[in-house]
Design a protein around this motif. Structure first.
Motif, PDB file in Angstrom:
ATOM      1  N   MET A 156       0.866  -1.159   0.000  1.00  0.00           N
ATOM      2  CA  MET A 156       0.000   0.000   0.000  1.00  0.00           C
ATOM      3  C   MET A 156       0.919   1.230   0.000  1.00  0.00           C
ATOM      4  O   MET A 156       1.552   1.534   1.009  1.00  0.00           O
ATOM      5  N   PRO A 157       1.007   1.900  -1.117  1.00  0.00           N
ATOM      6  CA  PRO A 157       1.922   3.034  -1.218  1.00  0.00           C
ATOM      7  C   PRO A 157       1.529   4.196  -0.308  1.00  0.00           C
ATOM      8  O   PRO A 157       0.357   4.524  -0.160  1.00  0.00           O
ATOM      9  N   GLY A 158       2.529   4.802   0.313  1.00  0.00           N
ATOM     10  CA  GLY A 158       2.316   6.016   1.084  1.00  0.00           C
ATOM     11  C   GLY A 158       1.953   5.827   2.539  1.00  0.00           C
ATOM     12  O   GLY A 158       2.115   6.740   3.339  1.00  0.00           O
ATOM     13  N   MET A 159       1.446   4.652   2.901  1.00  0.00           N
ATOM     14  CA  MET A 159       1.008   4.442   4.279  1.00  0.00           C
ATOM     15  C   MET A 159       0.987   2.938   4.547  1.00  0.00           C
ATOM     16  O   MET A 159       0.483   2.167   3.729  1.00  0.00           O
ATOM     17  N   SER A 160       1.507   2.548   5.678  1.00  0.00           N
ATOM     18  CA  SER A 160       1.447   1.134   6.043  1.00  0.00           C
ATOM     19  C   SER A 160       0.066   0.807   6.613  1.00  0.00           C
ATOM     20  O   SER A 160      -0.712   1.703   6.945  1.00  0.00           O
ATOM     21  N   GLY A 161      -0.212  -0.465   6.731  1.00  0.00           N
ATOM     22  CA  GLY A 161      -1.480  -0.875   7.326  1.00  0.00           C
ATOM     23  C   GLY A 161      -1.625  -0.396   8.754  1.00  0.00           C
ATOM     24  O   GLY A 161      -2.704   0.022   9.180  1.00  0.00           O
ATOM     25  N   LEU A 162      -0.526  -0.446   9.506  1.00  0.00           N
ATOM     26  CA  LEU A 162      -0.568   0.040  10.892  1.00  0.00           C
ATOM     27  C   LEU A 162      -0.820   1.538  10.946  1.00  0.00           C
ATOM     28  O   LEU A 162      -1.564   2.012  11.804  1.00  0.00           O
ATOM     29  N   GLU A 163      -0.219   2.264  10.014  1.00  0.00           N
ATOM     30  CA  GLU A 163      -0.449   3.711   9.965  1.00  0.00           C
ATOM     31  C   GLU A 163      -1.902   4.016   9.617  1.00  0.00           C
ATOM     32  O   GLU A 163      -2.507   4.924  10.196  1.00  0.00           O
ATOM     33  N   LEU A 164      -2.462   3.248   8.692  1.00  0.00           N
ATOM     34  CA  LEU A 164      -3.874   3.438   8.340  1.00  0.00           C
ATOM     35  C   LEU A 164      -4.766   3.118   9.535  1.00  0.00           C
ATOM     36  O   LEU A 164      -5.699   3.868   9.838  1.00  0.00           O
ATOM     37  N   GLN A 165      -4.468   2.043  10.243  1.00  0.00           N
ATOM     38  CA  GLN A 165      -5.231   1.679  11.428  1.00  0.00           C
ATOM     39  C   GLN A 165      -5.163   2.799  12.473  1.00  0.00           C
ATOM     40  O   GLN A 165      -6.191   3.183  13.043  1.00  0.00           O
ATOM     41  N   ASP A 166      -3.981   3.335  12.709  1.00  0.00           N
ATOM     42  CA  ASP A 166      -3.821   4.439  13.661  1.00  0.00           C
ATOM     43  C   ASP A 166      -4.614   5.666  13.222  1.00  0.00           C
ATOM     44  O   ASP A 166      -5.279   6.315  14.032  1.00  0.00           O
ATOM     45  N   HIS A 167      -4.552   5.982  11.934  1.00  0.00           N
ATOM     46  CA  HIS A 167      -5.262   7.142  11.391  1.00  0.00           C
ATOM     47  C   HIS A 167      -6.773   6.984  11.567  1.00  0.00           C
ATOM     48  O   HIS A 167      -7.459   7.908  12.024  1.00  0.00           O
ATOM     49  N   LEU A 168      -7.287   5.819  11.203  1.00  0.00           N
ATOM     50  CA  LEU A 168      -8.726   5.573  11.347  1.00  0.00           C
ATOM     51  C   LEU A 168      -9.153   5.644  12.811  1.00  0.00           C
ATOM     52  O   LEU A 168     -10.214   6.178  13.132  1.00  0.00           O
ATOM     53  N   SER A 169      -8.323   5.146  13.680  1.00  0.00           N
ATOM     54  CA  SER A 169      -8.616   5.186  15.115  1.00  0.00           C
ATOM     55  C   SER A 169      -8.692   6.628  15.609  1.00  0.00           C
ATOM     56  O   SER A 169      -9.593   6.981  16.374  1.00  0.00           O
ATOM     57  N   ARG A 170      -7.752   7.461  15.170  1.00  0.00           N
ATOM     58  CA  ARG A 170      -7.761   8.877  15.576  1.00  0.00           C
ATOM     59  C   ARG A 170      -9.016   9.595  15.083  1.00  0.00           C
ATOM     60  O   ARG A 170      -9.489  10.523  15.715  1.00  0.00           O
ATOM     61  N   LEU A 171      -9.550   9.138  13.952  1.00  0.00           N
ATOM     62  CA  LEU A 171     -10.773   9.731  13.409  1.00  0.00           C
ATOM     63  C   LEU A 171     -12.023   9.210  14.117  1.00  0.00           C
ATOM     64  O   LEU A 171     -13.125   9.672  13.844  1.00  0.00           O
ATOM     65  N   GLY A 172     -11.838   8.226  14.993  1.00  0.00           N
ATOM     66  CA  GLY A 172     -12.971   7.658  15.710  1.00  0.00           C
ATOM     67  C   GLY A 172     -13.697   6.578  14.927  1.00  0.00           C
ATOM     68  O   GLY A 172     -14.806   6.193  15.278  1.00  0.00           O
ATOM     69  N   SER A 173     -13.078   6.087  13.874  1.00  0.00           N
ATOM     70  CA  SER A 173     -13.698   5.065  13.045  1.00  0.00           C
ATOM     71  C   SER A 173     -13.794   3.743  13.793  1.00  0.00           C
ATOM     72  O   SER A 173     -12.908   3.375  14.549  1.00  0.00           O
ATOM     73  N   GLU A 174     -14.890   3.050  13.561  1.00  0.00           N
ATOM     74  CA  GLU A 174     -15.076   1.725  14.143  1.00  0.00           C
ATOM     75  C   GLU A 174     -15.124   0.659  13.052  1.00  0.00           C
ATOM     76  O   GLU A 174     -15.698  -0.413  13.248  1.00  0.00           O
ATOM     77  N   ILE A 175     -14.517   0.957  11.912  1.00  0.00           N
ATOM     78  CA  ILE A 175     -14.468   0.007  10.805  1.00  0.00           C
ATOM     79  C   ILE A 175     -13.658  -1.211  11.250  1.00  0.00           C
ATOM     80  O   ILE A 175     -12.530  -1.068  11.716  1.00  0.00           O
ATOM     81  N   PRO A 176     -14.220  -2.418  11.126  1.00  0.00           N
ATOM     82  CA  PRO A 176     -13.459  -3.609  11.478  1.00  0.00           C
ATOM     83  C   PRO A 176     -12.278  -3.784  10.530  1.00  0.00           C
ATOM     84  O   PRO A 176     -12.416  -3.613   9.312  1.00  0.00           O
ATOM     85  N   ILE A 177     -11.131  -4.103  11.073  1.00  0.00           N
ATOM     86  CA  ILE A 177      -9.915  -4.234  10.277  1.00  0.00           C
ATOM     87  C   ILE A 177      -9.417  -5.667  10.327  1.00  0.00           C
ATOM     88  O   ILE A 177      -9.247  -6.243  11.400  1.00  0.00           O
TER      89      ILE A 177
END
Length: 75
Positions: free
Chosen positions: A1-22
């Protein structure tokens, strides 16, 4: 995934308050990353190639769908 790792995406979504299952699916399984992803709320951490005869992926998908029960769909 260019530009962002999966962990970075998970952290970003968490900061946004997302509850999307990963569900993490990776070609480079690493126990440290697995532990971090799961402790941050990921449902599953699978590695490629996925065994489609097994039930692991299906079980993860059902868990993700069950987590969404009782919530209203976004229209």
């Amino acid at each position: 995934m260019p530009g962002m790792s999966g962990l970075e995406l998970q952290d970003h979504l968490s900061r946004l308050g997302s509850e999307i299952p990963i569900i993490f699916i990776t070609a480079y399984p690493d126990e440290t990353i697995k532990a971090r992803a799961l402790s941050a709320g990921a449902l599953c951490f699978l590695h490629k190639p996925i065994d489609l005869r097994g039930r692991r992926l299906v079980d993860c998908l059902y868990t993700a769908l069950d987590r969404g029960k009782g919530t209203s769909p976004v229209s």
